[in-house]
Write an enzyme that holds these catalytic residues in place. Structure first.
Site, mmCIF file in Angstrom:
data_model
loop_
_atom_site.group_PDB
_atom_site.id
_atom_site.type_symbol
_atom_site.label_atom_id
_atom_site.label_comp_id
_atom_site.label_asym_id
_atom_site.label_seq_id
_atom_site.Cartn_x
_atom_site.Cartn_y
_atom_site.Cartn_z
ATOM 1 N N GLY A 109 0.834 -1.229 0.046
ATOM 2 C CA GLY A 109 -0.038 0.010 -0.012
ATOM 3 C C GLY A 109 0.903 1.238 -0.049
ATOM 4 O O GLY A 109 1.866 1.576 0.785
ATOM 5 N N GLY A 164 -2.256 6.579 2.323
ATOM 6 C CA GLY A 164 -2.942 6.403 3.574
ATOM 7 C C GLY A 164 -2.126 5.862 4.627
ATOM 8 O O GLY A 164 -1.015 6.165 4.887
ATOM 9 N N LEU A 165 -2.412 4.675 5.263
ATOM 10 C CA LEU A 165 -1.738 4.163 6.444
ATOM 11 C C LEU A 165 -0.245 3.678 5.870
ATOM 12 O O LEU A 165 0.708 3.885 6.680
ATOM 13 C CB LEU A 165 -2.533 2.943 7.106
ATOM 14 C CG LEU A 165 -3.844 3.510 7.645
ATOM 15 C CD1 LEU A 165 -4.786 2.097 7.708
ATOM 16 C CD2 LEU A 165 -3.434 4.016 9.220
ATOM 17 N N GLY A 166 -0.249 3.216 4.697
ATOM 18 C CA GLY A 166 1.007 2.586 4.228
ATOM 19 C C GLY A 166 2.019 3.788 4.106
ATOM 20 O O GLY A 166 3.067 3.687 4.368
ATOM 21 N N SER A 168 -9.268 -4.915 11.201
ATOM 22 C CA SER A 168 -10.376 -3.835 11.119
ATOM 23 C C SER A 168 -11.100 -3.846 12.474
ATOM 24 O O SER A 168 -11.590 -5.208 12.823
ATOM 25 C CB SER A 168 -11.092 -3.906 9.811
ATOM 26 O OG SER A 168 -12.246 -2.838 10.053
ATOM 27 N N TYR A 202 -16.529 -7.393 3.632
ATOM 28 C CA TYR A 202 -15.153 -6.832 3.789
ATOM 29 C C TYR A 202 -14.748 -7.387 5.149
ATOM 30 O O TYR A 202 -13.757 -7.651 5.316
ATOM 31 C CB TYR A 202 -15.577 -5.279 3.983
ATOM 32 C CG TYR A 202 -14.277 -4.606 4.640
ATOM 33 C CD1 TYR A 202 -13.137 -4.335 3.841
ATOM 34 C CD2 TYR A 202 -14.582 -3.973 6.042
ATOM 35 C CE1 TYR A 202 -12.068 -3.518 4.264
ATOM 36 C CE2 TYR A 202 -13.357 -3.391 6.355
ATOM 37 C CZ TYR A 202 -12.271 -3.331 5.666
ATOM 38 O OH TYR A 202 -11.214 -2.357 6.265
#
Length: 327
Positions: A22, A25-27, A151, A178
């Site tokens: 990724g 974002g978070l990556g 999550s 998801y």
């Protein structure tokens, strides 16, 4: 944890090689923090333009950064295998693998290149395969860690692994599918730790979740005009900054206090925001027989056997752990 863990508490990552899936974002926040701590970071994503832009932004903010881009599509098993092959040819070892990338709630059922339901195939099976392929490189590191992102969505009591319709072919509902993919990620993290302990792989496997953070997942999945996308756009203040959401992952990846088989998330407002702390593990994530069955099915679907990837214990009479330490 008595004192809130922040980036100031992160130990030096000098000499450590870290692969993050990724590029946004978070990556991106993971990569930025880890290069600033001296790590040699590889970010892996499927979009070359976005990836190159992420590298540029990281180097802009941290000119001394050691950061490289690798292209991989986690929805394509051949692409995952090709990435692993390139890394085996160019890297001696990988100290930390952060299984971060994901897709969230596309409104209609889509499939990966290999025919898996998109969320299950990308979020879970892609990372399962990547971890398996990289096991030899991880085992050559000093204290290797694998951090897999779950999550807060898995906390719902009705989330389960639906073996009768694993690929949501008979019925597709975006959010439950998801949630199943993220429950699978959590169970994988725990099962990987158990198998590492039993087989002596020397690998530490940890799970983390970011709470509710201002990433682009909701915009990229259901879309900006969807109910979730509009919520993300107009009620932005309910979502914590992405850099804050990255802290549980960074804690899991670097802190000596993070334990194998642990699960970390934010500590405030029902784990939606805050600083890293032990996260609540849903009952269904602890069902070992389900995790075992899921692992076996995953090996079959991805064509990757973890045991087959493990380097032989003795090579010409030399112990493999010696090679790890000297390599």
């Amino acid at each position: 944890m008595s004192q809130p863990w922040t980036l100031d508490d992160m130990p030096s990552q000098k000499g450590r090689t870290i692969l993050i899936t990724g590029t946004g974002g978070l990556g991106f926040e993971d990569a930025l923090a880890l290069v600033r701590a001296g790590g040699d970071v590889i970010i892996a994503g499927r979009n070359p333009t976005k990836g190159a832009e992420a590298v540029r932004r990281i180097k802009e903010r941290s000119p001394q950064a050691s950061v490289a881009l690798e292209i991989v599509d986690l929805g394509d098993l051949a692409s995952i295998e090709a990435l692993a092959k390139r890394l085996k040819e160019t890297r001696n070892h990988i100290d930390v693998l952060i299984n971060n990338a994901g897709v969230m709630t596309p409104p209609t059922r889509q499939t990966t290149k290999d025919g898996f339901e998109l969320q299950f195939g990308t979020n879970y099976l892609g990372h399962f395969a990547l971890t398996g392929h990289l096991l030899p490189l991880l085992m050559r590191a000093q204290d290797p860690r694998v951090v897999t992102l779950s999550s807060i969505a898995v906390r719902s009591a009705n989330v389960a692994i639906n073996f009768d319709d694993l690929q949501a072919e008979r019925g597709y509902k975006p959010m439950p599918v998801y949630s199943q993919s993220k429950l699978a990620c959590l169970m994988f993290a725990f099962e990987l730790q158990r198998r590492s302990e039993e087989a002596g792989w020397g690998l530490t496997s940890i799970a983390a979740h970011p709470g509710i953070s201002r990433t682009d997942l909701l915009h990229n999945g259901p879309g900006r005009r969807s109910a979730q996308g509009l919520l993300r756009s107009f009620l932005w203040f309910l979502f914590q900054p992405v850099a804050q959401g990255a802290l549980p992952t960074l804690f899991a990846a670097t802190s000596p206090k993070a334990r194998g088989g642990g699960y970390y998330g934010p500590d405030k407002l029902g784990e939606t925001r805050g600083h890293p702390s032990e996260a609540q593990i849903p009952r269904q994530a602890m069902e070992k027989h389900v995790a075992h069955k899921l692992w076996e099915i995953s090996e079959r679907l991805t064509g990757i056997s973890f045991d087959a990837q493990v380097p032989p214990r003795e090579l010409s009479g030399v112990d493999a752990t010696t090679i790890r330490r000297e390599g």
